[in-house]
Write an enzyme that holds these catalytic residues in place. Structure first.
Site, PDB file in Angstrom:
ATOM      1  N   TRP A   1     -31.475  10.149  14.807  1.00  0.00           N
ATOM      2  CA  TRP A   1     -32.602  10.316  15.721  1.00  0.00           C
ATOM      3  C   TRP A   1     -32.251  11.082  16.986  1.00  0.00           C
ATOM      4  O   TRP A   1     -33.137  11.550  17.689  1.00  0.00           O
ATOM      5  CB  TRP A   1     -33.157   8.941  16.118  1.00  0.00           C
ATOM      6  CG  TRP A   1     -32.093   7.976  16.595  1.00  0.00           C
ATOM      7  CD1 TRP A   1     -31.515   6.989  15.862  1.00  0.00           C
ATOM      8  CD2 TRP A   1     -31.475   7.933  17.884  1.00  0.00           C
ATOM      9  NE1 TRP A   1     -30.574   6.318  16.615  1.00  0.00           N
ATOM     10  CE2 TRP A   1     -30.529   6.878  17.863  1.00  0.00           C
ATOM     11  CE3 TRP A   1     -31.624   8.666  19.058  1.00  0.00           C
ATOM     12  CZ2 TRP A   1     -29.736   6.564  18.963  1.00  0.00           C
ATOM     13  CZ3 TRP A   1     -30.844   8.349  20.163  1.00  0.00           C
ATOM     14  CH2 TRP A   1     -29.916   7.307  20.105  1.00  0.00           C
ATOM     15  N   ASN A   2     -30.957  11.207  17.331  1.00  0.00           N
ATOM     16  CA  ASN A   2     -30.637  11.729  18.660  1.00  0.00           C
ATOM     17  C   ASN A   2     -30.837  13.238  18.804  1.00  0.00           C
ATOM     18  O   ASN A   2     -31.094  13.725  19.899  1.00  0.00           O
ATOM     19  CB  ASN A   2     -29.227  11.314  19.097  1.00  0.00           C
ATOM     20  CG  ASN A   2     -28.156  11.753  18.136  1.00  0.00           C
ATOM     21  OD1 ASN A   2     -28.403  12.014  16.955  1.00  0.00           O
ATOM     22  ND2 ASN A   2     -26.923  11.840  18.614  1.00  0.00           N
TER      23      ASN A   2
ATOM     24  N   LYS B   1     -33.810  13.128   4.499  1.00  0.00           N
ATOM     25  CA  LYS B   1     -34.323  11.857   4.997  1.00  0.00           C
ATOM     26  C   LYS B   1     -34.001  11.776   6.483  1.00  0.00           C
ATOM     27  O   LYS B   1     -32.883  11.452   6.871  1.00  0.00           O
ATOM     28  CB  LYS B   1     -33.704  10.653   4.267  1.00  0.00           C
ATOM     29  CG  LYS B   1     -34.430   9.346   4.612  1.00  0.00           C
ATOM     30  CD  LYS B   1     -33.536   8.153   4.619  1.00  0.00           C
ATOM     31  CE  LYS B   1     -32.686   8.019   5.843  1.00  0.00           C
ATOM     32  NZ  LYS B   1     -33.440   7.781   7.109  1.00  0.00           N
ATOM     33  N   PRO B   2     -34.979  12.069   7.340  1.00  0.00           N
ATOM     34  CA  PRO B   2     -34.734  11.970   8.776  1.00  0.00           C
ATOM     35  C   PRO B   2     -34.802  10.525   9.234  1.00  0.00           C
ATOM     36  O   PRO B   2     -35.294   9.644   8.513  1.00  0.00           O
ATOM     37  CB  PRO B   2     -35.878  12.788   9.375  1.00  0.00           C
ATOM     38  CG  PRO B   2     -37.006  12.603   8.396  1.00  0.00           C
ATOM     39  CD  PRO B   2     -36.342  12.525   7.038  1.00  0.00           C
ATOM     40  N   ALA B   3     -34.322  10.266  10.439  1.00  0.00           N
ATOM     41  CA  ALA B   3     -34.381   8.922  11.012  1.00  0.00           C
ATOM     42  C   ALA B   3     -35.845   8.513  11.187  1.00  0.00           C
ATOM     43  O   ALA B   3     -36.682   9.324  11.587  1.00  0.00           O
ATOM     44  CB  ALA B   3     -33.662   8.884  12.351  1.00  0.00           C
ATOM     45  N   SER B   4     -36.142   7.244  10.925  1.00  0.00           N
ATOM     46  CA  SER B   4     -37.522   6.772  11.032  1.00  0.00           C
ATOM     47  C   SER B   4     -38.000   6.725  12.475  1.00  0.00           C
ATOM     48  O   SER B   4     -39.206   6.709  12.733  1.00  0.00           O
ATOM     49  CB  SER B   4     -37.657   5.391  10.383  1.00  0.00           C
ATOM     50  OG  SER B   4     -36.788   4.451  10.983  1.00  0.00           O
TER      51      SER B   4
ATOM     52  N   GLY C   1     -24.287  10.122  11.303  1.00  0.00           N
ATOM     53  CA  GLY C   1     -24.666   8.809  11.794  1.00  0.00           C
ATOM     54  C   GLY C   1     -23.442   7.968  12.096  1.00  0.00           C
ATOM     55  O   GLY C   1     -22.349   8.498  12.307  1.00  0.00           O
ATOM     56  N   SER C   2     -23.612   6.665  12.085  1.00  0.00           N
ATOM     57  CA  SER C   2     -22.536   5.762  12.470  1.00  0.00           C
ATOM     58  C   SER C   2     -21.456   5.679  11.395  1.00  0.00           C
ATOM     59  O   SER C   2     -21.709   5.903  10.211  1.00  0.00           O
ATOM     60  CB  SER C   2     -23.083   4.361  12.735  1.00  0.00           C
ATOM     61  OG  SER C   2     -23.451   3.729  11.514  1.00  0.00           O
TER      62      SER C   2
ATOM     63  N   GLU D   1     -20.400  13.276   9.170  1.00  0.00           N
ATOM     64  CA  GLU D   1     -20.196  13.467  10.607  1.00  0.00           C
ATOM     65  C   GLU D   1     -20.536  12.140  11.247  1.00  0.00           C
ATOM     66  O   GLU D   1     -21.702  11.761  11.367  1.00  0.00           O
ATOM     67  CB  GLU D   1     -21.095  14.595  11.126  1.00  0.00           C
ATOM     68  CG  GLU D   1     -20.683  15.106  12.490  1.00  0.00           C
ATOM     69  CD  GLU D   1     -21.416  14.419  13.619  1.00  0.00           C
ATOM     70  OE1 GLU D   1     -20.801  13.509  14.223  1.00  0.00           O
ATOM     71  OE2 GLU D   1     -22.564  14.769  13.904  1.00  0.00           O
ATOM     72  N   LEU D   2     -19.490  11.389  11.639  1.00  0.00           N
ATOM     73  CA  LEU D   2     -19.648   9.989  12.013  1.00  0.00           C
ATOM     74  C   LEU D   2     -19.456   9.766  13.516  1.00  0.00           C
ATOM     75  O   LEU D   2     -19.663  10.668  14.314  1.00  0.00           O
ATOM     76  CB  LEU D   2     -18.692   9.140  11.170  1.00  0.00           C
ATOM     77  CG  LEU D   2     -18.811   9.358   9.645  1.00  0.00           C
ATOM     78  CD1 LEU D   2     -17.787   8.529   8.898  1.00  0.00           C
ATOM     79  CD2 LEU D   2     -20.223   9.057   9.157  1.00  0.00           C
TER      80      LEU D   2
ATOM     81  N   CYS E   1     -22.954  11.906  19.869  1.00  0.00           N
ATOM     82  CA  CYS E   1     -21.665  11.497  19.312  1.00  0.00           C
ATOM     83  C   CYS E   1     -20.510  12.209  20.002  1.00  0.00           C
ATOM     84  O   CYS E   1     -19.370  11.734  19.973  1.00  0.00           O
ATOM     85  CB  CYS E   1     -21.635  11.746  17.809  1.00  0.00           C
ATOM     86  SG  CYS E   1     -22.002  13.454  17.345  1.00  0.00           S
TER      87      CYS E   1
ATOM     88  N   GLU F   1     -18.743   3.261  21.008  1.00  0.00           N
ATOM     89  CA  GLU F   1     -19.570   4.333  21.556  1.00  0.00           C
ATOM     90  C   GLU F   1     -20.596   3.720  22.505  1.00  0.00           C
ATOM     91  O   GLU F   1     -21.328   2.805  22.124  1.00  0.00           O
ATOM     92  CB  GLU F   1     -20.310   5.069  20.437  1.00  0.00           C
ATOM     93  CG  GLU F   1     -19.505   6.143  19.745  1.00  0.00           C
ATOM     94  CD  GLU F   1     -20.392   6.992  18.847  1.00  0.00           C
ATOM     95  OE1 GLU F   1     -20.651   8.157  19.208  1.00  0.00           O
ATOM     96  OE2 GLU F   1     -20.817   6.513  17.795  1.00  0.00           O
TER      97      GLU F   1
END
Length: 495
Positions: A167-168, A191-194, A245-246, A267-268, A301, A398
């Site tokens: 989402w960021n 699939k984008p962030a909701s 994401g995480s 990419e975490l 991130c 983080e």
């Protein structure tokens, strides 16, 4: 410090909040989800519901993969020049619609409009860069060392790709994956962030206008990502997973992808050190830190998470930096004067509160900020802490917010050891006037990306990614980004 609130006006919709929420985008058509569920989209600045989008099911996931499979051969066989021209048109349309896209991002993400405008420009560049790279994919030809045959290597599209974005950066994280995948000749399901789906759907409409054929890009939102993604990864036609994401979610996805030996790019998370030596230009370092820490209000991130300042300049640096942080204007993302917008959710604010409380309990002192702001919206003020214990939670996790913890250090060896004392290794920042020292330290800091006397590390023309628990593979760069979406085929022949 004041938080400027604004009310929601359903009849005033200059950024098309409701335009791109009518259906999933599958096979070049807008269609309802198989179920009746909807996902509400919240403006973090006001906590108001600004739109809702369909909640995709496993059946919708199957339909998206089928659409990508049906379009695969035609897109793969399209001449590279034609694919390139379509990608170039995507870039041009993003530039033309940049203000609408920036406003959309600010509404659903909350980030300051100036940051949203920067994101759109950055996101568009991935299409321009990969439009140019699409026509430069070449193979290899050579004589085997033994002399018995020729070695021919051809690079081919890897196949259908499942792309999962956070989402960021709702525009940039999507285009950083979609553009190289399409340049390579792959079809994709995004699939984008909701929390921030509207930007993804707006871009899907833009891709269609640019000439991307039906089924080449499919977009679906879901509140149950586990089973929906698992269903797609279980389809043998899916050959690539790219996730941002995480680290925790990344580990779960890697395990799921391993069941069918699917190629993965990850990419975490990050825990970026920002190192300032005594000989640094203090003012330049502070300017760089304002970018590295406060871009997107710290929700990045690559954000500076641990700020190490050598003891000789620590106090002066802390004083000057605190003045800059305290002066930032906090407010709604869509307000042109806002410099620090809200966090994405109430849960994000609660995490920041926990980290700050823990640091204070271990002896940290607050120089500015340090408490949540009253009123509606998920706001947290720019905060500076000193005397932070390395054992505090914010030294290990983080922060993902506008909180800057300062750590004092004495020697080069000491700060290198501290910088590497983390499971993450995405980005790092170094400030020194001694370029020899800067290069020496950069070579020893365990990170995939180093910014030397710069506060911004990302560039579409450079490989983006980390080491250790910060991920696998690279995005962007001269050939790295496209290489993630291609397979090398070796042909042995003699004549």
């Amino acid at each position: 410090m004041n938080v400027n609130q604004h009310s929601s006006h359903p009849d005033h919709d200059p950024f098309g909040l409701s335009t791109f929420s009518d259906g999933l985008y599958i096979g070049g058509a807008w269609r309802p989800a198989a179920g009746e569920g909807r996902i509400e989209v919240i403006d973090p600045s006001t906590e108001a519901v600004i739109a809702s989008v369909p909640d995709a099911t496993v059946a919708d996931a199957a339909a998206a993969v089928e659409a990508a499979a049906s379009a695969a051969e035609g897109w793969r066989e399209m001449p590279p020049r034609k694919r390139s021209e379509i990608l170039r048109r995507c870039f041009e349309l993003m530039v033309e619609r940049s203000e609408m896209l920036a406003g959309l991002i600010s509404h659903e993400n909350g980030k300051a409009l100036r940051d949203a405008r920067g994101e759109v420009a950055y996101a568009a560049e991935f299409f321009r860069w990969n439009a140019e790279e699409a026509v430069r994919i070449s193979g290899e030809f050579g004589l085997a060392p033994a002399g018995g045959n020729r070695i021919v290597v051809d690079y081919q599209p890897i196949g259908i790709c499942v792309l999962i974005t956070p989402w960021n950066f709702p525009a940039a994280m999507a285009t950083r994956k979609i553009a190289p995948a399409l340049a390579a000749g792959c079809t994709v399901v995004l699939k984008p962030a909701s929390e921030t789906p509207l930007t993804a759907y707006a871009l899907a409409a833009l891709y269609e206008e640019a000439g991307v054929p039906p089924g080449v890009v499919n977009v679906m939102t879901t509140s149950t990502p586990g089973p929906v993604i698992a269903a797609m990864l279980d389809d043998p036609r899916v050959r690539k997973l790219s996730f941002t994401g995480s680290t925790g979610v990344g580990r779960t996805l890697l395990a799921e992808a391993a069941k069918n030996v699917i190629s993965c790019s990850m990419e975490l998370g990050g825990n970026a050190p920002f190192i300032v030596f005594d000989d640094a230009d203090i003012d330049a370092a502070i300017e760089g830190l304002m970018v590295a820490k406060m871009r997107n209000a710290g929700e990045a991130c690559t954000a500076a998470n641990r700020i190490y300042v050598q003891s000789g300049i620590h106090d002066v640096f802390a004083e000057k930096f605190t003045r800059r942080m305290a002066a930032l204007r906090v407010g709604p993302g869509v307000d042109p004067d806002t410099e620090c917008g809200p966090m994405i959710t109430r849960k994000a604010v609660e995490k920041i509160e926990r980290l700050v409380t823990d640091a204070i309990s271990r002896g940290a002192r607050v120089l500015c900020g340090g408490r949540s702001l009253a009123g509606r919206g998920f706001f947290y003020p720019p905060t500076v802490l000193v005397d932070v214990s390395p054992a505090s939670d914010m030294g290990c996790e983080e922060i993902f917010g506008p909180v800057a913890p300062l750590y004092r250090f004495e020697s080069e060896a000491e700060v290198i050891a501290a910088a590497n004392d983390t499971e993450y290794g995405l980005a790092a920042y170094i400030y020194t006037r001694d370029i020899g020292r800067g290069m020496r330290v950069a070579s020893k800091v365990e990170a995939g990306m180093i910014a030397l006397n710069r506060g911004l590390v990302s560039d579409p023309a450079a490989p983006f990614g980390g080491v250790k628990q910060s991920g696998l593979g690279r995005e962007g760069g001269q050939h790295h980004g496209i290489a993630e979406f291609m397979e090398a085929k070796y042909i042995a022949t003699s004549f």
